[in-house]
Motif scaffolding. Structure first.
Motif, mmCIF file in Angstrom:
data_model
loop_
_atom_site.group_PDB
_atom_site.id
_atom_site.type_symbol
_atom_site.label_atom_id
_atom_site.label_comp_id
_atom_site.label_asym_id
_atom_site.label_seq_id
_atom_site.Cartn_x
_atom_site.Cartn_y
_atom_site.Cartn_z
ATOM 1 N N ARG A 18 0.834 -1.208 0.000
ATOM 2 C CA ARG A 18 0.000 0.000 0.000
ATOM 3 C C ARG A 18 0.865 1.254 0.000
ATOM 4 N N HIS A 19 1.973 1.235 0.743
ATOM 5 C CA HIS A 19 2.888 2.380 0.799
ATOM 6 C C HIS A 19 3.505 2.630 -0.573
ATOM 7 N N TYR A 20 3.964 1.583 -1.233
ATOM 8 C CA TYR A 20 4.569 1.743 -2.561
ATOM 9 C C TYR A 20 3.554 2.310 -3.551
ATOM 10 N N GLU A 21 2.313 1.876 -3.440
ATOM 11 C CA GLU A 21 1.267 2.435 -4.304
ATOM 12 C C GLU A 21 1.056 3.911 -3.989
ATOM 13 N N GLN A 23 3.124 5.980 -2.798
ATOM 14 C CA GLN A 23 4.298 6.742 -3.211
ATOM 15 C C GLN A 23 4.474 6.777 -4.735
ATOM 16 N N GLY A 24 3.586 6.144 -5.464
ATOM 17 C CA GLY A 24 3.640 6.182 -6.919
ATOM 18 C C GLY A 24 4.595 5.182 -7.545
ATOM 19 N N LEU A 25 4.986 4.164 -6.798
ATOM 20 C CA LEU A 25 5.909 3.166 -7.329
ATOM 21 C C LEU A 25 5.191 2.037 -8.048
ATOM 22 N N LEU A 26 3.906 1.918 -7.832
ATOM 23 C CA LEU A 26 3.151 0.781 -8.319
ATOM 24 C C LEU A 26 1.700 1.188 -8.544
ATOM 25 N N ARG A 27 1.069 0.626 -9.575
ATOM 26 C CA ARG A 27 -0.338 0.914 -9.845
ATOM 27 C C ARG A 27 -1.105 -0.382 -10.080
ATOM 28 N N PRO A 28 -1.525 -1.036 -9.001
ATOM 29 C CA PRO A 28 -2.280 -2.279 -9.190
ATOM 30 C C PRO A 28 -3.672 -1.978 -9.718
ATOM 31 N N GLY A 29 -4.273 -2.976 -10.340
ATOM 32 C CA GLY A 29 -5.649 -2.832 -10.797
ATOM 33 C C GLY A 29 -6.597 -2.885 -9.609
#
Length: 139
Positions: A18-21, A23-29
């Motif tokens: 959730r933190h990586y998302e 911070q803009g590092l990941l965009r899961p569906g």
């Protein structure tokens, strides 16, 4: 796969994902009910992010080329592609910064050790590295 499964598969925690998302590092569906959905490409991104962070890069460093991780996951791009030079550039910049900080800390340590030795004599004299018992045994 859901967040718990993705976390388990990558050795990370759901909180980290959730933190990586955030911070803009990941965009899961997302499912229609709003749950995160991770693909095998996302798992590869997460593994790469984890490796880069463990190697000493910061989240901000990784964010500066996160779009390359997206593209690599989407396109199956190889590390040798020209776009990946941004990874090397950021990594080299981080290494230079660490070298500078090490140099500064070494200078501070040397000055402090000299001042303590001047003030307190042998009590703070330079000692062998930790783990060496020969000097202690002779005292």
């Amino acid at each position: 796969m859901r967040i718990g499964e993705a976390a388990h598969a990558t050795g990370l925690t759901p909180r980290a994902l959730r933190h990586y998302e955030q911070q803009g590092l990941l965009r899961p569906g997302r499912t229609s009910s709003g749950h995160r959905v991770y693909t095998s490409a996302h798992l590869e991104q997460l593994r790469a992010i984890g490796e880069l962070l463990r190697a000493g890069l910061t989240v901000a460093d990784v964010r500066s080329f996160a779009h390359l991780l997206d593209r690599a996951a989407d396109d199956g791009a190889a590390d040798g592609e020209p776009g990946h030079c941004a990874v090397a550039e950021v990594s080299l910049q981080r290494l230079r910064e660490l070298d500078r900080r090490i140099e500064q800390l070494s200078l501070v340590r040397t000055r402090l050790a000299a001042q303590l030795t001047d003030r307190f004599g042998d009590l703070f004299a330079e000692r062998p590295a930790t783990g060496s018992t020969s000097s202690r045994a002779s005292r």
